[in-house]
Design a protein around this motif. Structure first.
Motif, PDB file in Angstrom:
ATOM      1  N   SER A  42      -0.193   3.687   3.608  1.00 38.45           N
ATOM      2  CA  SER A  42      -0.020   4.648   2.513  1.00 38.45           C
ATOM      3  C   SER A  42       1.109   4.229   1.585  1.00 38.45           C
ATOM      4  N   ALA A  43       2.179   3.661   2.140  1.00 38.41           N
ATOM      5  CA  ALA A  43       3.298   3.183   1.324  1.00 38.41           C
ATOM      6  C   ALA A  43       2.855   2.021   0.438  1.00 38.41           C
ATOM      7  N   SER A 103       3.228  -1.296 -12.151  1.00 38.74           N
ATOM      8  CA  SER A 103       2.224  -1.161 -11.090  1.00 38.74           C
ATOM      9  C   SER A 103       0.966  -1.866 -11.560  1.00 38.74           C
ATOM     10  N   PRO A 151       8.773   5.285  -0.696  1.00 36.13           N
ATOM     11  CA  PRO A 151       8.178   5.300   0.642  1.00 36.13           C
ATOM     12  C   PRO A 151       8.249   3.944   1.345  1.00 36.13           C
ATOM     13  N   SER A 152       8.039   2.877   0.583  1.00 38.00           N
ATOM     14  CA  SER A 152       8.120   1.542   1.166  1.00 38.00           C
ATOM     15  C   SER A 152       9.543   1.186   1.560  1.00 38.00           C
ATOM     16  N   ASP A 173       4.699  -3.983   3.319  1.00 40.16           N
ATOM     17  CA  ASP A 173       3.944  -2.907   3.969  1.00 40.16           C
ATOM     18  C   ASP A 173       2.712  -3.458   4.679  1.00 40.16           C
ATOM     19  N   PRO A 180       0.625   3.934  -8.165  1.00 41.18           N
ATOM     20  CA  PRO A 180       1.537   4.653  -9.068  1.00 41.18           C
ATOM     21  C   PRO A 180       2.865   3.935  -9.282  1.00 41.18           C
ATOM     22  N   ASN A 239       8.047  -4.092  -6.633  1.00 43.58           N
ATOM     23  CA  ASN A 239       6.989  -3.201  -6.152  1.00 43.58           C
ATOM     24  C   ASN A 239       5.868  -3.969  -5.461  1.00 43.58           C
ATOM     25  N   THR A 264       0.918   3.396  -2.446  1.00 45.41           N
ATOM     26  CA  THR A 264       1.842   4.087  -3.358  1.00 45.41           C
ATOM     27  C   THR A 264       2.616   3.097  -4.213  1.00 45.41           C
ATOM     28  N   ALA A 265       2.991   1.966  -3.644  1.00 48.22           N
ATOM     29  CA  ALA A 265       3.725   0.945  -4.405  1.00 48.22           C
ATOM     30  C   ALA A 265       2.813   0.235  -5.400  1.00 48.22           C
ATOM     31  N   ILE A 308       5.442   3.683  -7.115  1.00 50.39           N
ATOM     32  CA  ILE A 308       6.559   4.412  -6.508  1.00 50.39           C
ATOM     33  C   ILE A 308       7.045   3.631  -5.291  1.00 50.39           C
TER      34      ILE A 308
END
Length: 364
Positions: free
Chosen positions: A263-264, A317, A276-277, A245, A271, A238, A267-268, A273
């Motif tokens: 934004s990716a 994270s 997206p990346s 990114d 949270p 992550n 997000t990584a 996640i």
């Protein structure tokens, strides 16, 4: 070969679909564990209050098989109550004590291999999949007017025994073998082993194969309190994706892509996640994916050299970094932060070196 790929893809899809509804509950348990850990370290929690809160945090993990049974039954379109009862048999205190007693256990002359049923995931998914077929078969055999009397008892009897005698022992042996392999790798060639594993995480996540390792990590943390590297590698992944990114954000001249990369990255990092990346940046732009493999491999080698453990399951994270803290091993948190920084910086540098903007447009 195409059939094999489709079959493997279907397996991973089933695991993902069965686990998806449960992850928020497991995460809640992980967050509660971090809160208990933090408050205990600050000497705010003591005595029975700590015990009660610890019980609240442990419950989602101990009864994980029950939740998996329910979600699997919904996914495979079979009776959730029959699934829950069939699995609860495996968690009965008397039955658990028998399995842990070390005595030779047999059922009607058939030897029963001792196995730990709490914290199980993959065996339960497989068991409920089999149960869905058992239910359909019995509905064809038992007359409709007799089903209210005999269907439930037959399903529970067959499913529970199938889990006790066949599925749980076999899958446990395979899972234990995989865990032993990882432990041997950690002991004999940790730098190479975790370098390869961390480097491949982007491929594991993009294909859904990471669920196999995540469920193994959940089981290991539940049974022993420690995961020896799987969740660390996913933390590295992550942080590495966030680095990729940022590299794309720096190098790209396309405003739409820069916005997506930023934004990716958030997000990584926050949270935890990764999708997206992975799908929006790395695999789409190609070279950031290669940079991620290289950067994460470097961080994985550092992980193997210094040995980093995970003590709490949650999505890796920045906010959940306490998953790597233990009062018995306080330096472990610093090690985790170190490999995260190495992953982020290495992936950023590799992306900056490898990435070539495919458009000179400054607008979308």
């Amino acid at each position: 070969m195409k059939t094999v790929k489709q079959s493997l893809s279907a397996v991973f899809d089933h695991i993902s679909e069965c686990m998806a509804p449960i992850i928020p509950i497991v995460l809640a348990g992980g967050i509660l564990k971090m809160v208990v850990l933090l408050l205990t370290a600050l000497h705010i929690l003591t005595g029975t209050t700590e015990v009660i809160l610890s019980a609240l945090a442990t419950t989602p993990f101990y009864f994980l098989p029950v939740m998996v049974a329910y979600s699997s039954a919904k996914h495979f379109e079979t009776d959730p109550l029959l699934a829950i009862v069939s699995v609860c048999v495996l968690l009965l205190p008397d039955f658990t004590a028998l399995m842990e007693s070390g005595e030779k256990v047999v059922f009607a002359g058939i030897p029963v291999v001792s196995a730990t049923y709490a914290y199980s995931v993959i065996p339960i998914i497989l068991l409920i999949y089999c149960m869905s077929h058992i239910v359909r078969l019995l509905k064809r055999i038992i007359k409709e007017n007799l089903q209210p009397y005999f269907l439930a008892v037959c399903v529970i009897f067959i499913t529970a025994l199938l889990g006790i005698i066949v599925i749980e022992p076999v899958v446990s042996l395979i899972s234990n073998a995989l865990a032993d392999v990882l432990n041997v790798m950690q002991d004999r060639a940790p730098v190479v082993a975790w370098g390869i594993f961390a480097g491949l995480t982007i491929l594991l996540v993009s294909t859904g194969m990471h669920w196999i390792f995540m469920t193994l990590a959940i089981t290991q943390i539940g049974l022993t309190g420690v995961d020896y590297g799987i969740m660390v590698a996913l933390f590295i992944s992550n942080m590495g994706l966030a680095g990729c990114d940022l590299g794309v954000f720096i190098k790209s001249k396309n405003k739409g892509l820069k916005s997506m990369a930023l934004s990716a990255m958030v997000t990584a990092l926050i949270p935890g996640i990764a999708e997206p990346s992975i799908f929006g940046i790395c695999l789409k732009e190609k070279t950031p994916a290669a940079a991620n493999v290289l950067g994460c491999a470097v961080a994985g080698m550092v992980q193997g050299a210094i040995t980093v453990h995970t003590f709490i399951y949650t999505f890796p994270s920045i906010p959940s970094v306490l998953m790597f803290y233990s009062t018995e091993e306080p330096v472990n948190l610093g090690k985790a932060i170190l490999v995260a920084v190495v992953s982020f910086v290495a992936c950023l540098l590799f992306t900056v070196l490898l990435y070539r903007d495919r458009t000179s447009e400054s607008t979308v």
